[in-house]
Scaffold this active site. Structure first.
Site, PDB file in Angstrom:
ATOM      1  NE  ARG A 168      -1.830   2.103   3.420  1.00 35.91           N
ATOM      2  CZ  ARG A 168      -2.134   2.027   4.375  1.00 35.91           C
ATOM      3  NH1 ARG A 168      -2.051   1.074   5.011  1.00 35.91           N
ATOM      4  NH2 ARG A 168      -1.194   3.183   5.102  1.00 35.91           N
ATOM      5  CG  HIS A 180      -6.058   3.223   6.504  1.00 36.90           C
ATOM      6  ND1 HIS A 180      -6.690   0.952   6.197  1.00 36.90           N
ATOM      7  CD2 HIS A 180      -7.621   3.338   6.759  1.00 36.90           C
ATOM      8  CE1 HIS A 180      -7.459   0.968   6.461  1.00 36.90           C
ATOM      9  NE2 HIS A 180      -8.180   1.853   6.538  1.00 36.90           N
ATOM     10  CE1 TYR A 200       1.637   4.011   8.591  1.00 35.08           C
ATOM     11  CE2 TYR A 200       0.148   5.105  10.169  1.00 35.08           C
ATOM     12  CZ  TYR A 200      -0.199   4.591   8.319  1.00 35.08           C
ATOM     13  OH  TYR A 200      -0.414   4.285   7.325  1.00 35.08           O
TER      14      TYR A 200
HETATM   15  C1  LIG Z   1     -14.914  -5.492  12.508  1.00 35.84           C
HETATM   16  C2  LIG Z   1     -13.136  -4.096  12.581  1.00 35.84           C
HETATM   17  N1  LIG Z   1     -12.489  -3.987  13.305  1.00 35.84           N
HETATM   18  C3  LIG Z   1     -11.685  -2.869  13.108  1.00 35.84           C
HETATM   19  C4  LIG Z   1     -11.625  -1.832  12.005  1.00 35.84           C
HETATM   20  C5  LIG Z   1     -11.484  -0.862  11.745  1.00 35.84           C
HETATM   21  N2  LIG Z   1      -9.940  -1.045  10.432  1.00 35.84           N
HETATM   22  C6  LIG Z   1     -10.445  -0.803   9.657  1.00 35.84           C
HETATM   23  S1  LIG Z   1      -9.499  -0.731   7.688  1.00 35.84           S
HETATM   24  C7  LIG Z   1      -8.929  -1.940   9.222  1.00 35.84           C
HETATM   25  C8  LIG Z   1      -7.605  -2.496   8.874  1.00 35.84           C
HETATM   26  C9  LIG Z   1      -7.307  -3.654   7.727  1.00 35.84           C
HETATM   27  O1  LIG Z   1      -6.148  -4.027   7.480  1.00 35.84           O
HETATM   28  P1  LIG Z   1      -6.057  -4.903   6.345  1.00 35.84           P
HETATM   29  O2  LIG Z   1      -7.124  -6.385   6.615  1.00 35.84           O
HETATM   30  O3  LIG Z   1      -4.566  -5.891   6.490  1.00 35.84           O
HETATM   31  O4  LIG Z   1      -6.569  -4.077   4.857  1.00 35.84           O
HETATM   32  P2  LIG Z   1      -5.646  -2.742   4.276  1.00 35.84           P
HETATM   33  O5  LIG Z   1      -6.649  -1.999   4.686  1.00 35.84           O
HETATM   34  O6  LIG Z   1      -4.308  -2.963   4.767  1.00 35.84           O
HETATM   35  O7  LIG Z   1      -6.298  -3.378   2.740  1.00 35.84           O
HETATM   36  C10 LIG Z   1      -8.915  -1.923  10.696  1.00 35.84           C
HETATM   37  C11 LIG Z   1      -8.437  -2.865  11.973  1.00 35.84           C
HETATM   38  C12 LIG Z   1     -13.057  -2.505  11.360  1.00 35.84           C
HETATM   39  N3  LIG Z   1     -13.432  -2.021  10.384  1.00 35.84           N
HETATM   40  N4  LIG Z   1     -13.575  -3.519  11.732  1.00 35.84           N
END
Ligand SMILES: Cc1ncc(C[n+]2csc(CCOP(=O)(O)OP(=O)(O)O)c2C)c(N)n1
Ligand SMILES: [Mg+2]
Length: 353
Positions: free
Chosen positions: A252, A256, A265
């Site tokens: 990425r 985010h 970070y």
């Molecule tokens: C059930 C839940 N827990 C926490 C969150 C907050 N949150 C949103 S995105 C994220 C990280 C996800 O990372 P990843 O699965 O690696 O996907 P990426 O964003 O890198 O595409 C978190 C913790 C959420 N949206 N839903």
């Protein structure tokens, strides 16, 4: 457990049935490039739209174009169904979803956006981490019960892979031999948490072995490798052999979301060192070296991407806002007293009636 022999291999890739699919034609390679350019351009424009107040928020996918376009390109929209997260704009574009309707989701004025999931074969975008995976497995099991041959593909991230839901979904799918492709984009980060602090053992693909399911760990920045792996996985699942996991290794490159500041970070030096080669630039050089495309073609692709972005932006801006009262309309088929009370409160506070 055996260690994976190379960064890009499968734990049980040999178990994947069926021959490799036909190599991509020159025309298909050019089409993939045009799609990646369109996605790159729309993605960076969407960040600008957010800054300009056209949309309230957006989750960019800079650096993930090969993983998204390549996998979306492999979908058969006459029978398959895709369950995305919040970051799959490139998948939607490669599947041919109407992009004004898709990007309207990020305008956040109407339930899940304006595209039709049934017609486009793309479920509404999912902000609940891991949520789309459960839906995909349910849909896929439904195909088995109905004796149909559709395959579900679900997207999730390296961070999502540590959610319990993912493991329940993978176990259920493997036990029931549900036709599912679990497509993980390992982009190095779960917001501010790097993969090494999130994924014990360092590999999402390795987990598939525990569920008796084949996995392919692929170079997710190589669009051709992504198309081929996804096609193989679809063929395997469609033939009744159960689910497959693909871990596409990517990065990425951006924040985010539009409300994130990666400078808190990770450093710019780390970004540059860890991101590897830009998938779009890499594909451009390959097409050039193989004589599949020339500079004139690249210029045309960029011009088309710019025209497309303008069309989508104009479409989004023309949508205007929706009556706020609509937010209560589609919660339940039959409304409840509690919901009616909330709607009445909302009317009183917002519309003073
Ligand atoms: C059930 C839940 N827990 C926490 C969150 C907050 N949150 C949103 S995105 C994220 C990280 C996800 O990372 P990843 O699965 O690696 O996907 P990426 O964003 O890198 O595409 C978190 C913790 C959420 N949206 N839903
Ligand atoms: Mg991630």
């Amino acid at each position: 457990m055996d260690t994976l022999p190379s960064p890009f291999s499968g734990n049980d890739a040999g178990q994947l049935s069926g021959p490799r699919s036909e190599p991509l034609t020159a025309g298909q390679l050019r089409e993939l490039f045009s799609l990646m350019v369109a996605v790159r351009h729309l993605d960076s424009s969407a960040i600008a739209w957010q800054r300009q107040g056209i949309i309230p928020g957006y989750a960019p996918e800079l650096g993930q174009e090969a993983a998204q376009v390549g996998s979306g390109y492999a979908v058969d929209t006459t029978r398959d169904f895709v369950f995305p997260t919040y970051r799959e704009m490139g998948v939607a574009r490669a599947m041919g979803v109407d992009m004004v309707a898709y990007m309207s989701t990020h305008k956040a004025t109407w339930h899940g956006g304006l595209y039709d999931p049934l017609q486009s074969r793309l479920a509404p975008i999912q902000a609940v981490v891991g949520g789309s995976v459960l839906h995909a497995v349910g849909w896929a099991h439904g195909q088995t019960l109905d004796q149909k041959d559709g395959v579900a593909m679900t997207y999730f991230g390296d961070g999502a892979s540590s959610q319990g839901d993912i493991h329940e979904a993978m176990n259920f799918a493997a036990v029931m031999k549900a036709p599912v492709v679990f497509f993980v984009q390992n982009n190095g980060w779960a917001i501010s948490v790097p993969t090494e602090r999130q994924v014990a053992g360092g590999s999402v693909a390795a987990r598939a072995a525990g569920y008796g399911m084949p996995a392919l760990r692929i170079d997710g920045n190589d669009v051709v490798a992504v198309v081929e792996a996804t096609r193989r996985a679809f063929a395997h699942a469609r033939a009744g052999n159960g689910p497959v996991l693909i871990e596409a290794m990517t990065y990425r490159r951006g924040p985010h979301s539009t409300s994130d500041d990666p400078g808190r970070y990770r450093s710019l030096n780390e970004e540059r060192d860890d991101a590897g080669e830009d998938p779009l630039e890499r594909f451009r050089r390959r097409l050039l070296a193989d004589g599949v495309a020339d500079e004139a073609f690249f210029a045309e692709a960029l011009a088309a991407a710019k025209a497309e972005e303008e069309h989508i932006r104009a479409g989004i801006q023309a949508l205007g806002s929706r009556p706020g009262s609509e937010m209560f309309d589609l919660v339940f088929q039959e409304t409840t007293l509690a919901l009616q009370a909330q709607a009445a409160n909302w009317r009183e506070e917002s519309e003073h009636v």
